[in-house]
Design an enzyme around this catalytic site. Structure first.
Site, PDB file in Angstrom:
ATOM      1  N   GLU A   1     -46.387 -25.845  20.645  1.00 42.52           N
ATOM      2  CA  GLU A   1     -44.984 -25.994  21.021  1.00 42.52           C
ATOM      3  C   GLU A   1     -44.657 -27.430  21.419  1.00 42.52           C
ATOM      4  O   GLU A   1     -43.571 -27.940  21.108  1.00 42.52           O
ATOM      5  CB  GLU A   1     -44.642 -25.056  22.186  1.00 42.52           C
ATOM      6  CG  GLU A   1     -44.814 -23.578  21.855  1.00 42.52           C
ATOM      7  CD  GLU A   1     -46.170 -23.039  22.282  1.00 42.52           C
ATOM      8  OE1 GLU A   1     -46.219 -21.915  22.803  1.00 42.52           O
ATOM      9  OE2 GLU A   1     -47.187 -23.758  22.097  1.00 42.52           O
TER      10      GLU A   1
ATOM     11  N   THR B   1     -86.697 -16.352  14.574  1.00 43.84           N
ATOM     12  CA  THR B   1     -86.159 -17.189  13.508  1.00 43.84           C
ATOM     13  C   THR B   1     -86.500 -18.650  13.745  1.00 43.84           C
ATOM     14  O   THR B   1     -86.849 -19.389  12.808  1.00 43.84           O
ATOM     15  CB  THR B   1     -84.636 -17.008  13.414  1.00 43.84           C
ATOM     16  OG1 THR B   1     -84.348 -15.644  13.061  1.00 43.84           O
ATOM     17  CG2 THR B   1     -84.025 -17.934  12.377  1.00 43.84           C
TER      18      THR B   1
ATOM     19  N   SER C   1     -88.102 -17.539   2.925  1.00 45.84           N
ATOM     20  CA  SER C   1     -86.748 -17.086   2.585  1.00 45.84           C
ATOM     21  C   SER C   1     -85.864 -18.194   2.020  1.00 45.84           C
ATOM     22  O   SER C   1     -84.653 -18.023   1.908  1.00 45.84           O
ATOM     23  CB  SER C   1     -86.069 -16.509   3.835  1.00 45.84           C
ATOM     24  OG  SER C   1     -85.963 -17.483   4.858  1.00 45.84           O
TER      25      SER C   1
ATOM     26  N   LEU D   1     -82.922  -8.641  15.424  1.00 43.63           N
ATOM     27  CA  LEU D   1     -81.717  -8.922  16.202  1.00 43.63           C
ATOM     28  C   LEU D   1     -80.467  -8.408  15.484  1.00 43.63           C
ATOM     29  O   LEU D   1     -79.587  -7.799  16.110  1.00 43.63           O
ATOM     30  CB  LEU D   1     -81.593 -10.423  16.463  1.00 43.63           C
ATOM     31  CG  LEU D   1     -80.352 -10.890  17.228  1.00 43.63           C
ATOM     32  CD1 LEU D   1     -80.187 -10.147  18.543  1.00 43.63           C
ATOM     33  CD2 LEU D   1     -80.400 -12.398  17.466  1.00 43.63           C
TER      34      LEU D   1
ATOM     35  N   ALA E   1     -84.041  -9.465  10.895  1.00 41.41           N
ATOM     36  CA  ALA E   1     -83.670  -8.054  10.824  1.00 41.41           C
ATOM     37  C   ALA E   1     -83.658  -7.379  12.187  1.00 41.41           C
ATOM     38  O   ALA E   1     -82.871  -6.453  12.426  1.00 41.41           O
ATOM     39  CB  ALA E   1     -84.632  -7.321   9.885  1.00 41.41           C
TER      40      ALA E   1
ATOM     41  N   LEU F   1     -79.192 -24.853  11.992  1.00 37.92           N
ATOM     42  CA  LEU F   1     -78.063 -24.098  12.541  1.00 37.92           C
ATOM     43  C   LEU F   1     -76.912 -25.005  12.953  1.00 37.92           C
ATOM     44  O   LEU F   1     -76.249 -24.778  13.968  1.00 37.92           O
ATOM     45  CB  LEU F   1     -78.513 -23.243  13.734  1.00 37.92           C
ATOM     46  CG  LEU F   1     -79.595 -22.196  13.443  1.00 37.92           C
ATOM     47  CD1 LEU F   1     -79.955 -21.432  14.707  1.00 37.92           C
ATOM     48  CD2 LEU F   1     -79.153 -21.242  12.344  1.00 37.92           C
TER      49      LEU F   1
ATOM     50  N   CYS G   1     -46.095 -24.174  28.375  1.00 41.11           N
ATOM     51  CA  CYS G   1     -45.198 -24.425  27.248  1.00 41.11           C
ATOM     52  C   CYS G   1     -43.843 -23.756  27.458  1.00 41.11           C
ATOM     53  O   CYS G   1     -42.819 -24.245  26.964  1.00 41.11           O
ATOM     54  CB  CYS G   1     -45.832 -23.916  25.956  1.00 41.11           C
ATOM     55  SG  CYS G   1     -47.271 -24.880  25.446  1.00 41.11           S
TER      56      CYS G   1
END
Length: 373
Positions: free
Chosen positions: A56, A200, A172, A305, A303, A208, A88
């Protein structure tokens, strides 16, 4: 209230403006605003980054004196409280606008209709509910935090045509093609945090992070790196992990009392948060994420988690990339779930979108409401 075709057109444009903040506003909501006088747009704006002016304010600055007696279309009710920026609603009052149309009422208890009521009390016409579903879709994390006190959780997985995510050895890289991997970068960029498990980290040593440039994301300024959150009950986080070499905040949630390891991690710049008990409990993790200011979580994990999030009804959205190859029955499964003995015990999903991404297929699904917590 009956809305005119012009009302729909201007609100649709406000929604389009709001999407420009898709990768930059976390943890604030994405909001767009359009100011119209005598059938002409005289001001427009969107919330660009947390701590900076709201939509705004940008639109009012552009409109100047033309905002007086104008109609205002905003995708979220104007705020009425002092946060990192002034209210606002007050700015709209001072500008002398004639009418304010909000796509949705702000679910924040500090606002929750107060912004529109404040405007009404001074004679400004108000309305809400125009294109509300589209406005809610802009901000799943913000709405989840306000309505459920937990973040919106998106679980990303990649699998072969026979439902496998990694070879038996854990290898993988790469299941999917370049187009799908770029698509994942966009998902990372819109999240406030990327969540993974220690398994992982130990197996894949992932980055990541968001590897797209500001130009590729279509934004101005610095790329916002999501916070990386690692669930690590026993505090096994390696001090040579790739995560530690990259920019961006890292948080480790743990139950371990290993003070020496904690000190070493903190010296490396990691924020360590301790939880009671021997094992992390996912509902407690969700509460902690919200307390840490995280509203939209992107999960990239194994798999175990991923399966636990589904089983406990904490996965709001599943984004599954299906690659055109077979990996064999000894390869690892998509989710680790309890044994299901009967067809009636299946976990029902609602498919929301299926489309090709390069040579792969992307499936977006959610748990059906009857199985959600």
């Amino acid at each position: 209230m009956n809305f005119t075709p012009d009302d729909h057109r201007y609100m649709a444009y406000a929604l389009q403006l709001a999407r420009r903040g898709w990768y930059t506003t976390q943890p604030n909501p994405r909001v767009g605003c359009v100011i119209v006088r005598n059938g002409q747009i005289v001001g427009e704006g969107w919330h660009e980054r947390a701590g900076e002016p709201h939509a705004e304010i940008h639109a009012l600055r552009m409109a100047g004196d033309a905002a007086r007696d104008a109609d205002v279309y905003v995708t979220l009710e104007p705020c009425s409280h002092y946060g990192r920026t002034p209210p606002c609603a007050n700015a709209l009052l001072q500008a002398g606008v004639a009418r304010v149309v909000a796509a949705m009422v702000d679910p924040n208890p500090l606002v929750a209709g107060n912004g529109l009521r404040l405007l009404q009390q001074t004679g400004i016409a108000t309305a809400s509910g125009l294109l509300e579903s589209e406005a809610r879709a802009l901000n799943p994390g913000f709405i989840s935090r306000m309505e459920r006190n937990r973040p919106y959780v998106r679980v990303k997985m990649a699998m072969s045509l026979d439902g496998r995510t990694a070879m038996e050895s854990g290898e993988s890289v790469w299941i999917t093609g370049a187009a799908a991997r770029r698509d994942v970068q966009l998902l990372r960029a819109q999240a406030g945090a990327i969540l993974t498990g220690i398994g992982t980290v130990l197996t894949d040593d992932p980055s990541l992070n968001v590897r797209l440039t500001a130009e590729e994301l279509g934004i101005v300024g610095e790329v916002c790196q999501p916070i990386r959150v690692v669930l690590d009950s026993a505090l096994q986080f390696p001090l040579n992990a790739k995560l530690l070499e990259l920019p961006g905040e890292i948080r480790v949630y743990t139950c371990s009392d290993d003070a020496q390891k904690r000190t070493l991690l903190e010296q490396a710049g990691v924020i360590v948060r301790h939880f009671a008990g021997q094992q992390l409990h996912l509902p407690d993790v969700m509460t902690a994420l919200v307390a840490d200011g995280i509203t939209e979580v992107h999960v990239e994990a194994g798999a175990t988690l991923a399966g636990a999030l589904v089983e406990q009804g904490l996965a709001d959205e599943l984004v599954i990339y299906l690659a055109p190859h077979l990996m064999g029955s000894s390869a690892r499964p998509l989710f680790q779930l309890p044994a299901i003995a009967q067809m009636s015990e299946r976990i029902p999903l609602e498919i929301r979108d299926i489309r090709a991404v390069g040579q792969d297929w992307r499936i977006i699904a959610s748990l059906k409401p009857e199985v959600k917590n």
